[in-house]
Scaffold this motif. Structure first.
Motif, PDB file in Angstrom:
ATOM      1  N   LEU A 220       0.811  -1.219   0.000  1.00  6.92           N
ATOM      2  CA  LEU A 220       0.000   0.000   0.000  1.00  6.92           C
ATOM      3  C   LEU A 220       0.844   1.268   0.000  1.00  6.92           C
ATOM      4  N   GLN A 221       2.125   1.137   0.328  1.00  8.79           N
ATOM      5  CA  GLN A 221       3.009   2.308   0.414  1.00  8.79           C
ATOM      6  C   GLN A 221       3.930   2.439  -0.796  1.00  8.79           C
ATOM      7  N   ILE A 222       3.878   1.501  -1.727  1.00  8.74           N
ATOM      8  CA  ILE A 222       4.876   1.442  -2.785  1.00  8.74           C
ATOM      9  C   ILE A 222       4.855   2.646  -3.722  1.00  8.74           C
ATOM     10  N   ILE A 223       3.701   3.108  -4.125  1.00  2.00           N
ATOM     11  CA  ILE A 223       3.639   4.222  -5.083  1.00  2.00           C
ATOM     12  C   ILE A 223       4.186   5.504  -4.446  1.00  2.00           C
ATOM     13  N   ASP A 224       3.793   5.804  -3.226  1.00  2.00           N
ATOM     14  CA  ASP A 224       4.335   6.992  -2.539  1.00  2.00           C
ATOM     15  C   ASP A 224       5.848   6.862  -2.372  1.00  2.00           C
ATOM     16  N   TYR A 225       6.307   5.659  -2.035  1.00  2.00           N
ATOM     17  CA  TYR A 225       7.740   5.412  -1.871  1.00  2.00           C
ATOM     18  C   TYR A 225       8.480   5.687  -3.187  1.00  2.00           C
ATOM     19  N   LEU A 226       7.953   5.170  -4.294  1.00  2.00           N
ATOM     20  CA  LEU A 226       8.604   5.346  -5.591  1.00  2.00           C
ATOM     21  C   LEU A 226       8.595   6.811  -6.028  1.00  2.00           C
ATOM     22  N   LYS A 227       7.488   7.505  -5.826  1.00  3.05           N
ATOM     23  CA  LYS A 227       7.421   8.928  -6.193  1.00  3.05           C
ATOM     24  C   LYS A 227       8.488   9.722  -5.439  1.00  3.05           C
ATOM     25  N   LYS A 228       8.668   9.417  -4.178  1.00  6.19           N
ATOM     26  CA  LYS A 228       9.695  10.103  -3.390  1.00  6.19           C
ATOM     27  C   LYS A 228      11.097   9.734  -3.902  1.00  6.19           C
ATOM     28  N   TYR A 229      11.316   8.462  -4.204  1.00  2.00           N
ATOM     29  CA  TYR A 229      12.610   8.002  -4.708  1.00  2.00           C
ATOM     30  C   TYR A 229      12.943   8.697  -6.030  1.00  2.00           C
ATOM     31  N   PHE A 230      11.949   8.851  -6.889  1.00  2.00           N
ATOM     32  CA  PHE A 230      12.166   9.447  -8.206  1.00  2.00           C
ATOM     33  C   PHE A 230      12.444  10.950  -8.140  1.00  2.00           C
ATOM     34  N   GLN A 231      12.267  11.554  -6.984  1.00  2.00           N
ATOM     35  CA  GLN A 231      12.621  12.966  -6.838  1.00  2.00           C
ATOM     36  C   GLN A 231      14.133  13.166  -6.886  1.00  2.00           C
ATOM     37  N   THR A 232      14.890  12.102  -6.563  1.00  2.00           N
ATOM     38  CA  THR A 232      16.346  12.222  -6.546  1.00  2.00           C
ATOM     39  C   THR A 232      17.049  11.243  -7.486  1.00  2.00           C
ATOM     40  N   GLU A 233      16.360  10.226  -7.960  1.00  2.00           N
ATOM     41  CA  GLU A 233      16.983   9.200  -8.799  1.00  2.00           C
ATOM     42  C   GLU A 233      16.156   8.967 -10.057  1.00  2.00           C
ATOM     43  N   GLN A 234      16.846   8.548 -11.121  1.00  2.00           N
ATOM     44  CA  GLN A 234      16.169   8.212 -12.369  1.00  2.00           C
ATOM     45  C   GLN A 234      16.222   6.704 -12.578  1.00  2.00           C
ATOM     46  N   VAL A 235      15.103   6.145 -12.980  1.00  2.00           N
ATOM     47  CA  VAL A 235      14.995   4.709 -13.254  1.00  2.00           C
ATOM     48  C   VAL A 235      14.505   4.546 -14.686  1.00  2.00           C
ATOM     49  N   GLU A 236      15.208   3.731 -15.462  1.00  2.00           N
ATOM     50  CA  GLU A 236      14.834   3.561 -16.863  1.00  2.00           C
ATOM     51  C   GLU A 236      13.968   2.337 -17.120  1.00  2.00           C
ATOM     52  N   ARG A 237      13.924   1.403 -16.147  1.00  2.00           N
ATOM     53  CA  ARG A 237      13.197   0.158 -16.379  1.00  2.00           C
ATOM     54  C   ARG A 237      12.852  -0.499 -15.044  1.00  2.00           C
ATOM     55  N   PHE A 238      11.680  -1.130 -15.010  1.00  2.00           N
ATOM     56  CA  PHE A 238      11.275  -1.939 -13.861  1.00  2.00           C
ATOM     57  C   PHE A 238      11.374  -3.411 -14.253  1.00  2.00           C
ATOM     58  N   ILE A 239      11.861  -4.231 -13.337  1.00  2.00           N
ATOM     59  CA  ILE A 239      11.860  -5.680 -13.484  1.00  2.00           C
ATOM     60  C   ILE A 239      10.995  -6.227 -12.359  1.00  2.00           C
ATOM     61  N   VAL A 240      10.011  -7.027 -12.706  1.00  2.00           N
ATOM     62  CA  VAL A 240       9.102  -7.592 -11.702  1.00  2.00           C
ATOM     63  C   VAL A 240       9.191  -9.106 -11.772  1.00  2.00           C
ATOM     64  N   GLY A 241       9.364  -9.726 -10.613  1.00  2.00           N
ATOM     65  CA  GLY A 241       9.417 -11.178 -10.548  1.00  2.00           C
ATOM     66  C   GLY A 241       8.090 -11.789 -10.945  1.00  2.00           C
ATOM     67  N   GLU A 242       8.158 -12.737 -11.868  1.00  2.00           N
ATOM     68  CA  GLU A 242       6.959 -13.430 -12.335  1.00  2.00           C
ATOM     69  C   GLU A 242       6.858 -14.781 -11.637  1.00  2.00           C
ATOM     70  N   PRO A 243       5.848 -14.935 -10.777  1.00  2.00           N
ATOM     71  CA  PRO A 243       5.725 -16.192 -10.032  1.00  2.00           C
ATOM     72  C   PRO A 243       5.191 -17.328 -10.894  1.00  2.00           C
ATOM     73  N   LYS A 244       5.976 -18.387 -10.991  1.00  2.00           N
ATOM     74  CA  LYS A 244       5.577 -19.556 -11.770  1.00  2.00           C
ATOM     75  C   LYS A 244       5.754 -20.819 -10.946  1.00  2.00           C
ATOM     76  N   GLN A 245       4.972 -21.820 -11.315  1.00  2.00           N
ATOM     77  CA  GLN A 245       5.120 -23.133 -10.703  1.00  2.00           C
ATOM     78  C   GLN A 245       6.164 -23.924 -11.487  1.00  2.00           C
ATOM     79  N   MET A 246       6.511 -25.067 -10.980  1.00  2.00           N
ATOM     80  CA  MET A 246       7.547 -25.873 -11.625  1.00  2.00           C
ATOM     81  C   MET A 246       7.187 -26.263 -13.063  1.00  2.00           C
ATOM     82  N   ASP A 247       5.879 -26.405 -13.364  1.00  2.00           N
ATOM     83  CA  ASP A 247       5.465 -26.772 -14.721  1.00  2.00           C
ATOM     84  C   ASP A 247       5.322 -25.553 -15.639  1.00  2.00           C
TER      85      ASP A 247
END
Length: 138
Positions: free
Chosen positions: A34-61
């Motif tokens: 619930l806090q992630i968007i506010d956290y990222l907006k604050k982070y982006f005030q001082t840092e630049q990010v060109e890409r997000f990588i998100v873990g994709e949850p998969k099962q063994m099959d």
């Protein structure tokens, strides 16, 4: 510009970033969803990010795991809130086990080894390192 990776969970999101030269992946933080968007907006005030990588949850099959629906919602939120930053999914199987093994081998005491926030952050680092290695020429 940095690359940022997320190990998404319904209780915590582990976050890792590269250095500006995109050579080293470092754990950044663990945040409640619930806090992630506010956290990222604050982070982006001082840092630049060109890409997000998100873990994709998969099962063994190779089918989506039960948490995949939550991750899809998170990815949609990232795309809607930060449309200028591309989002890539990367298989996250075994990252939590690898993170736990890394912590166990680090020599930390039992209390630190059981810290789930640390596991989530290190999982994000492992995910980001995997992405960097995948795109590396080395």
């Amino acid at each position: 510009m940095r690359i940022m990776a997320f190990d998404y969970g319904t209780k915590r999101i582990g976050i890792a970033v590269t250095d500006p030269m995109q050579i080293i992946a470092t754990g950044l933080d663990t945040i409640h969803p619930l806090q992630i968007i506010d956290y990222l907006k604050k982070y982006f005030q001082t840092e630049q990010v060109e890409r997000f990588i998100v873990g994709e949850p998969k099962q063994m099959d190779n089918t989506p795991s039960q948490s995949a629906i939550h991750v899809k919602g998170f990815v949609s939120l990232l795309k809607k809130t930060f449309p200028e930053i591309p989002v890539e999914m990367l298989d996250e199987r075994f990252t939590s086990k690898m993170a736990s093994a890394t912590i166990a081998q680090s020599g930390m005491n039992k209390k630190h080894r059981q810290n789930k926030e640390l596991v989530d952050t290190i999982s994000a680092v492992i995910l980001l390192q995997s992405f960097m290695e995948k795109d590396s020429f080395f």
